[in-house]
Each structure stands twice: as C-alpha cells, then as structure tokens.
Design a protein around this motif. Sequence first.
Motif, PDB file in Angstrom:
ATOM      1  N   MET A   1      40.687  28.866  51.213  1.00 19.69           N
ATOM      2  CA  MET A   1      39.936  30.196  51.087  1.00 19.69           C
ATOM      3  C   MET A   1      38.614  29.873  50.132  1.00 19.69           C
ATOM      4  O   MET A   1      38.626  29.014  49.302  1.00 19.69           O
ATOM      5  N   ASN A   2      37.428  30.539  50.791  1.00 18.66           N
ATOM      6  CA  ASN A   2      36.142  30.249  50.220  1.00 18.66           C
ATOM      7  C   ASN A   2      36.251  30.772  48.596  1.00 18.66           C
ATOM      8  O   ASN A   2      36.804  31.664  48.382  1.00 18.66           O
ATOM      9  N   ALA A   3      36.017  29.663  47.780  1.00 14.22           N
ATOM     10  CA  ALA A   3      36.177  29.982  46.289  1.00 14.22           C
ATOM     11  C   ALA A   3      35.239  31.214  45.717  1.00 14.22           C
ATOM     12  O   ALA A   3      35.602  31.821  44.750  1.00 14.22           O
ATOM     13  N   ASP A   4      34.232  31.585  46.652  1.00 15.15           N
ATOM     14  CA  ASP A   4      33.715  32.623  46.095  1.00 15.15           C
ATOM     15  C   ASP A   4      34.312  34.115  46.168  1.00 15.15           C
ATOM     16  O   ASP A   4      34.148  35.155  45.652  1.00 15.15           O
ATOM     17  N   LEU A   5      35.503  34.095  47.045  1.00 11.42           N
ATOM     18  CA  LEU A   5      36.370  35.053  47.087  1.00 11.42           C
ATOM     19  C   LEU A   5      37.228  35.155  46.057  1.00 11.42           C
ATOM     20  O   LEU A   5      38.001  36.459  45.907  1.00 11.42           O
ATOM     21  N   HIS A   6      37.512  34.335  45.295  1.00  5.81           N
ATOM     22  CA  HIS A   6      38.599  34.560  44.214  1.00  5.81           C
ATOM     23  C   HIS A   6      38.252  35.574  43.305  1.00  5.81           C
ATOM     24  O   HIS A   6      39.264  36.329  42.849  1.00  5.81           O
ATOM     25  N   LEU A   7      37.044  35.844  42.860  1.00  5.82           N
ATOM     26  CA  LEU A   7      36.803  36.855  41.881  1.00  5.82           C
ATOM     27  C   LEU A   7      36.995  38.257  42.413  1.00  5.82           C
ATOM     28  O   LEU A   7      37.760  39.226  42.080  1.00  5.82           O
ATOM     29  N   GLY A   8      36.677  38.575  43.839  1.00  2.00           N
ATOM     30  CA  GLY A   8      36.929  39.615  44.503  1.00  2.00           C
ATOM     31  C   GLY A   8      38.235  40.078  44.645  1.00  2.00           C
ATOM     32  O   GLY A   8      38.766  41.140  44.667  1.00  2.00           O
ATOM     33  N   LEU A   9      39.038  38.904  44.939  1.00  6.46           N
ATOM     34  CA  LEU A   9      40.388  38.955  45.439  1.00  6.46           C
ATOM     35  C   LEU A   9      41.272  39.206  43.696  1.00  6.46           C
ATOM     36  O   LEU A   9      42.152  40.178  43.904  1.00  6.46           O
ATOM     37  N   ALA A  10      40.781  38.839  42.879  1.00  6.61           N
ATOM     38  CA  ALA A  10      41.321  39.214  41.435  1.00  6.61           C
ATOM     39  C   ALA A  10      41.019  40.710  41.248  1.00  6.61           C
ATOM     40  O   ALA A  10      42.058  41.155  40.492  1.00  6.61           O
ATOM     41  N   PHE A  11      39.874  40.864  41.331  1.00  3.63           N
ATOM     42  CA  PHE A  11      39.428  42.572  41.151  1.00  3.63           C
ATOM     43  C   PHE A  11      40.471  43.349  42.006  1.00  3.63           C
ATOM     44  O   PHE A  11      41.064  44.179  41.462  1.00  3.63           O
ATOM     45  N   ILE A  12      40.717  43.057  43.266  1.00  5.46           N
ATOM     46  CA  ILE A  12      41.418  44.166  43.924  1.00  5.46           C
ATOM     47  C   ILE A  12      42.927  43.876  43.669  1.00  5.46           C
ATOM     48  O   ILE A  12      43.442  44.968  43.632  1.00  5.46           O
ATOM     49  N   VAL A  13      43.485  42.730  43.362  1.00  8.13           N
ATOM     50  CA  VAL A  13      44.992  42.757  43.129  1.00  8.13           C
ATOM     51  C   VAL A  13      45.107  43.341  41.819  1.00  8.13           C
ATOM     52  O   VAL A  13      46.241  43.848  41.583  1.00  8.13           O
ATOM     53  N   ALA A  14      44.226  43.019  40.828  1.00  8.97           N
ATOM     54  CA  ALA A  14      44.457  43.635  39.674  1.00  8.97           C
ATOM     55  C   ALA A  14      44.567  45.099  39.580  1.00  8.97           C
ATOM     56  O   ALA A  14      45.272  45.709  38.705  1.00  8.97           O
ATOM     57  N   THR A  15      43.453  45.450  40.192  1.00 12.28           N
ATOM     58  CA  THR A  15      43.517  47.112  40.354  1.00 12.28           C
ATOM     59  C   THR A  15      44.687  47.840  41.192  1.00 12.28           C
ATOM     60  O   THR A  15      45.362  48.512  40.840  1.00 12.28           O
ATOM     61  N   ALA A  16      45.102  47.013  42.320  1.00 11.47           N
ATOM     62  CA  ALA A  16      46.063  47.378  43.064  1.00 11.47           C
ATOM     63  C   ALA A  16      47.668  47.325  42.299  1.00 11.47           C
ATOM     64  O   ALA A  16      48.414  48.263  42.279  1.00 11.47           O
ATOM     65  N   ILE A  17      47.948  46.332  41.377  1.00  8.22           N
ATOM     66  CA  ILE A  17      49.214  46.179  40.748  1.00  8.22           C
ATOM     67  C   ILE A  17      48.904  46.749  39.200  1.00  8.22           C
ATOM     68  O   ILE A  17      49.993  47.560  38.933  1.00  8.22           O
ATOM     69  N   HIS A  18      47.966  46.490  38.731  1.00  9.40           N
ATOM     70  CA  HIS A  18      47.675  47.406  37.309  1.00  9.40           C
ATOM     71  C   HIS A  18      47.243  48.589  37.264  1.00  9.40           C
ATOM     72  O   HIS A  18      47.642  49.521  36.281  1.00  9.40           O
ATOM     73  N   GLY A  19      46.559  48.970  38.128  1.00 11.94           N
ATOM     74  CA  GLY A  19      46.011  50.382  38.181  1.00 11.94           C
ATOM     75  C   GLY A  19      44.481  50.318  37.866  1.00 11.94           C
ATOM     76  O   GLY A  19      43.676  51.570  38.122  1.00 11.94           O
ATOM     77  N   GLY A  20      44.027  49.438  36.852  1.00 11.42           N
ATOM     78  CA  GLY A  20      42.728  49.544  36.311  1.00 11.42           C
ATOM     79  C   GLY A  20      42.795  50.608  35.370  1.00 11.42           C
ATOM     80  O   GLY A  20      43.473  51.207  34.682  1.00 11.42           O
ATOM     81  N   PRO A  21      41.360  51.389  35.427  1.00  5.83           N
ATOM     82  CA  PRO A  21      40.082  51.043  36.065  1.00  5.83           C
ATOM     83  C   PRO A  21      39.487  49.973  35.602  1.00  5.83           C
ATOM     84  O   PRO A  21      39.383  49.709  34.141  1.00  5.83           O
ATOM     85  N   PHE A  22      39.192  48.956  36.325  1.00  4.08           N
ATOM     86  CA  PHE A  22      38.385  47.674  35.828  1.00  4.08           C
ATOM     87  C   PHE A  22      36.849  47.628  36.200  1.00  4.08           C
ATOM     88  O   PHE A  22      36.463  48.469  37.256  1.00  4.08           O
ATOM     89  N   ILE A  23      36.134  47.055  35.480  1.00  2.47           N
ATOM     90  CA  ILE A  23      34.586  47.093  35.936  1.00  2.47           C
ATOM     91  C   ILE A  23      34.369  45.511  36.304  1.00  2.47           C
ATOM     92  O   ILE A  23      33.160  45.362  36.716  1.00  2.47           O
TER      93      ILE A  23
END
Length: 137
Positions: A1-23
């Motif tokens: 996976m392109n390393a640049d996508l790690h942060l975006g993927l982390a934001f998406i899965v954290a929000t999906a699993i934890h619920g957030g809201p995150f900034i």
Amino acid sequence: MNADLHLGLAFIVATAIHGGPFIAIRRSAAEREPAALFTGIVGPRVNVYDYQRSDTISGRLQGATYHLYDALTHQRLRCTIHGADFDGIDDQNQILFCGRVEGLQIDIYDADFETTYVFTAIPVWQRRSRRHSPLHY
C-alpha cells in the motif's frame, strides 16, 4: 500500500470502530511533528479530506467492508471491519494490510513493507482545549 495512505486509513478505521469524532491523526513515534488534519464523514458513505495531502478519500460501506478510493494516487482499498480489528487489500497491487483500534491507538500492519505502523487519533475535544497550539498536541 502507498505509505501516504496510512494516515487516511487510520482516520477512517478509527472513526468507523471508535466512533470519534476525530480531527487529526499523529504517528505515535513522531509526537513532536504536527498531526495530520482530516475532515469529513465515515459511515455508509465515506468522504474524507486529508489537509496534509490536499486529497480526498471516498467510498462506500457494503456489509462490513469499506470500498475506498484515493483521488490523488488513484488507489482502491477494501477494508473489512471485525469488531476492533480490520483487514484489507490494496486492489491495485494486491498488498494485504491488517490492524486493530484500541482506544485512540491505531495499529496498521502493511505486508508490503512488513512493518506495523502505530498512530494516535486526536479527538475533536482535545483540539479545542488547546487553542493556542495549532496542530501541536
């Protein structure tokens, strides 16, 4: 996976699993670096803007699987959520990834690099409590 996508993927899965809201998302090993800011929605539809990359990650949820598209790299990811765990594949390169969300910590194992990356989600309330320190938490 392109390393640049790690942060975006982390934001998406954290929000999906934890619920957030995150900034924002920060690489846990780089606490002195600014966090990467994100905005958008993660639900049946995904539309997330990554301010660091000036990029949009969009997609949809089918069952427990997110079908994601990164506009900047033109990469497609599939990511399936299993409680606090997730796994997926970079459709373009057929590279597997997996991970777990525990509290504010997100671990992503990228089989392409054979490395686990650790991130921290920054909640909206934490950002607001430190007004005089933009992007530094």
